[in-house]
Design a protein around this motif. Structure first.
Motif, short mmCIF file in Angstrom:
data_model
loop_
_atom_site.label_atom_id
_atom_site.label_comp_id
_atom_site.label_asym_id
_atom_site.label_seq_id
_atom_site.Cartn_x
_atom_site.Cartn_y
_atom_site.Cartn_z
N ALA A 112 21.71 -49.72 11.93
CA ALA A 112 22.54 -50.37 11.97
C ALA A 112 23.81 -49.66 11.03
CB ALA A 112 23.20 -51.39 12.50
N ILE A 113 23.00 -48.91 9.83
CA ILE A 113 23.96 -49.03 8.57
C ILE A 113 24.47 -47.10 9.02
CG2 ILE A 113 24.09 -47.68 6.35
CD1 ILE A 113 21.11 -48.86 5.78
N ARG A 114 25.79 -47.92 8.21
CA ARG A 114 26.71 -46.10 8.70
C ARG A 114 26.82 -45.37 7.43
NH1 ARG A 114 32.63 -48.50 11.65
NH2 ARG A 114 32.68 -45.58 11.25
N ASN A 145 19.48 -41.73 0.55
CA ASN A 145 19.86 -40.73 1.86
C ASN A 145 19.94 -41.34 2.94
OD1 ASN A 145 18.75 -38.30 0.53
ND2 ASN A 145 16.64 -38.56 1.38
N ARG A 146 19.57 -42.76 3.15
CA ARG A 146 19.51 -43.38 4.22
C ARG A 146 21.53 -44.40 4.16
NH1 ARG A 146 15.64 -44.36 8.17
NH2 ARG A 146 13.94 -43.32 7.15
N MET A 147 22.03 -44.16 2.67
CA MET A 147 23.21 -44.81 2.91
C MET A 147 24.51 -43.58 3.15
SD MET A 147 22.81 -46.84 -0.15
CE MET A 147 24.59 -47.19 -0.70
N GLY A 148 23.40 -42.20 3.15
CA GLY A 148 24.17 -40.48 3.09
C GLY A 148 24.88 -40.32 1.67
N MET A 149 23.90 -40.74 0.34
CA MET A 149 23.50 -39.86 -0.65
C MET A 149 23.05 -39.13 -1.10
SD MET A 149 26.01 -42.71 -2.01
CE MET A 149 26.52 -44.50 -2.13
N THR A 150 23.97 -38.65 -1.75
CA THR A 150 22.93 -36.97 -2.25
C THR A 150 22.42 -37.07 -3.14
OG1 THR A 150 24.20 -35.64 -0.67
CG2 THR A 150 23.04 -34.79 -2.36
N ASN A 151 20.57 -37.62 -3.75
CA ASN A 151 20.28 -37.91 -5.18
C ASN A 151 20.61 -36.47 -5.66
OD1 ASN A 151 18.88 -37.88 -6.93
ND2 ASN A 151 17.03 -37.79 -6.10
N VAL A 152 21.36 -36.00 -6.93
CA VAL A 152 21.37 -35.31 -7.88
C VAL A 152 20.20 -34.54 -8.78
CG1 VAL A 152 23.60 -35.98 -8.56
CG2 VAL A 152 22.14 -36.14 -10.18
N SER A 219 17.88 -55.00 2.98
CA SER A 219 18.94 -54.08 2.08
C SER A 219 19.61 -54.07 2.74
CB SER A 219 17.85 -53.44 2.10
OG SER A 219 16.74 -53.37 1.36
N PRO A 220 19.72 -53.72 4.46
CA PRO A 220 20.59 -53.01 4.79
C PRO A 220 22.39 -53.24 4.81
CG PRO A 220 18.57 -53.05 6.13
CD PRO A 220 18.68 -53.66 5.60
N GLY A 221 22.30 -54.73 4.18
CA GLY A 221 22.98 -55.50 4.43
C GLY A 221 24.25 -55.17 3.47
N TYR A 222 23.05 -55.06 2.15
CA TYR A 222 23.83 -55.01 1.00
C TYR A 222 23.82 -53.71 0.73
CZ TYR A 222 23.13 -54.36 -4.28
OH TYR A 222 23.01 -53.80 -5.93
N PHE A 223 23.28 -52.72 0.94
CA PHE A 223 23.71 -50.99 1.16
C PHE A 223 25.05 -51.42 1.84
CE2 PHE A 223 19.37 -49.88 1.62
CZ PHE A 223 19.10 -50.17 0.48
N THR A 224 25.15 -52.05 3.31
CA THR A 224 26.34 -51.75 4.09
C THR A 224 27.64 -52.70 3.05
OG1 THR A 224 25.51 -51.98 6.33
CG2 THR A 224 28.05 -52.32 5.70
N GLU A 225 27.51 -53.26 2.54
CA GLU A 225 28.50 -54.05 1.32
C GLU A 225 28.43 -53.38 0.12
OE1 GLU A 225 27.25 -57.68 0.51
OE2 GLU A 225 27.34 -58.34 1.88
N LEU A 226 28.25 -52.36 -0.41
CA LEU A 226 27.75 -51.62 -1.76
C LEU A 226 28.87 -50.37 -0.90
CD1 LEU A 226 26.83 -51.10 -4.61
CD2 LEU A 226 24.70 -50.40 -3.42
N LEU A 227 28.52 -49.89 0.25
CA LEU A 227 29.26 -48.83 0.56
C LEU A 227 30.80 -48.88 0.70
CD1 LEU A 227 26.58 -47.44 3.77
CD2 LEU A 227 27.43 -45.58 1.54
#
Length: 236
Positions: A112-114, A145-152, A219-227
């Motif tokens: 459900a993470i966007r 990655n699941r947050m849509g981030m690219t690790n430099v 974690s998914p709830g935390y990631f969603t709030e962070l995003l």
């Protein structure tokens, strides 16, 4: 994880880093840290099963204990391997139904993470003096990655050292300062905001990025709030 599966009465020993649930810390025998297990304490407890981890525990200590006890070593590098670990743990402890249900719930919450769009280039720091970050074969990398981030630092492996100069050269959009294993704080936040003003710097709770047991329920709830917070900051 064991508590979530209803195994509280059967858990006889924990490490000094097993802080949840809090009441266990003072009611279970503590057998040392993950890198320095007190083998004699484990021997005194006479466990039927020892749960170890490839990354966290000393190979030498695991091998020594395996000569006397049944030892199961987990190896988790991403969400699929975490869900498999949960399922196997259920089979080993006779809690298969609960473990399978837990894994399904975690998987559905992650689905459900966007993810953020477009992807943000992120540097995730885990240590100071020297600065250390995360490579492409780590659980944290998969969470990003699941947050849509690219690790430099995605071209590297494990936990490479880095420097202020290298981070300036990488020019990330976002710097994440983790709460563990090194606990970055407000002073570090202010420092990095000055060192690399072109990047947004934030403090993050490392538990949600690196604890791959039942903590993944949160974690998914935390990631969603962070995003949401990150998006608001960038749009501003």
């Amino acid at each position: 994880m064991l508590y979530t599966l209803g195994l509280g009465d059967r858990v006889i020993g924990i490490t000094k880093f097993c802080i949840y649930p809090s009441e266990w810390y003072h009611s279970r025998s503590r057998v040392g840290g993950t890198k320095d297990v007190r083998i004699e304490r484990v021997q005194a407890l006479q466990p039927d099963l020892i749960i170890a981890n490839k990354e966290e525990n000393s190979r030498e200590q695991v091998l020594a204990l395996s000569k006397q006890f049944r030892v199961w070593v987990t190896d988790v590098t991403d969400l699929p391997s975490a869900l498999n670990m949960i399922a196997v743990l259920g089979k080993l402890t006779g809690t298969g139904t609960a473990a399978d249900a837990l894994a399904l719930t975690i998987a559905s919450r992650f689905a459900a993470i966007r993810p953020c769009t477009p992807s943000l280039r992120v540097a995730y720091l885990i240590w100071k003096n020297p600065y250390m970050t995360i490579g492409n074969d780590t659980f944290i990398h998969d969470m990003l990655n699941r947050m849509g981030m690219t690790n430099v630092f995605g071209s590297k492996t494990r936990y490479p050292k880095t420097s202020v100069d290298e981070l300036i050269e990488k020019a990330p959009d976002l710097i994440m300062l983790s709460s563990e294993p090194y606990r970055f704080g407000q002073k570090d936040l202010a420092e990095w905001s000055k060192l690399l003003p072109t990047a947004k710097t934030i403090l993050v709770n490392g538990e949600f990025f690196s604890w791959y047991g039942s903590r993944l329920l949160l974690s998914p709830g935390y990631f969603t709030e962070l995003l949401t917070t990150i998006a608001a900051g960038h749009s501003g």
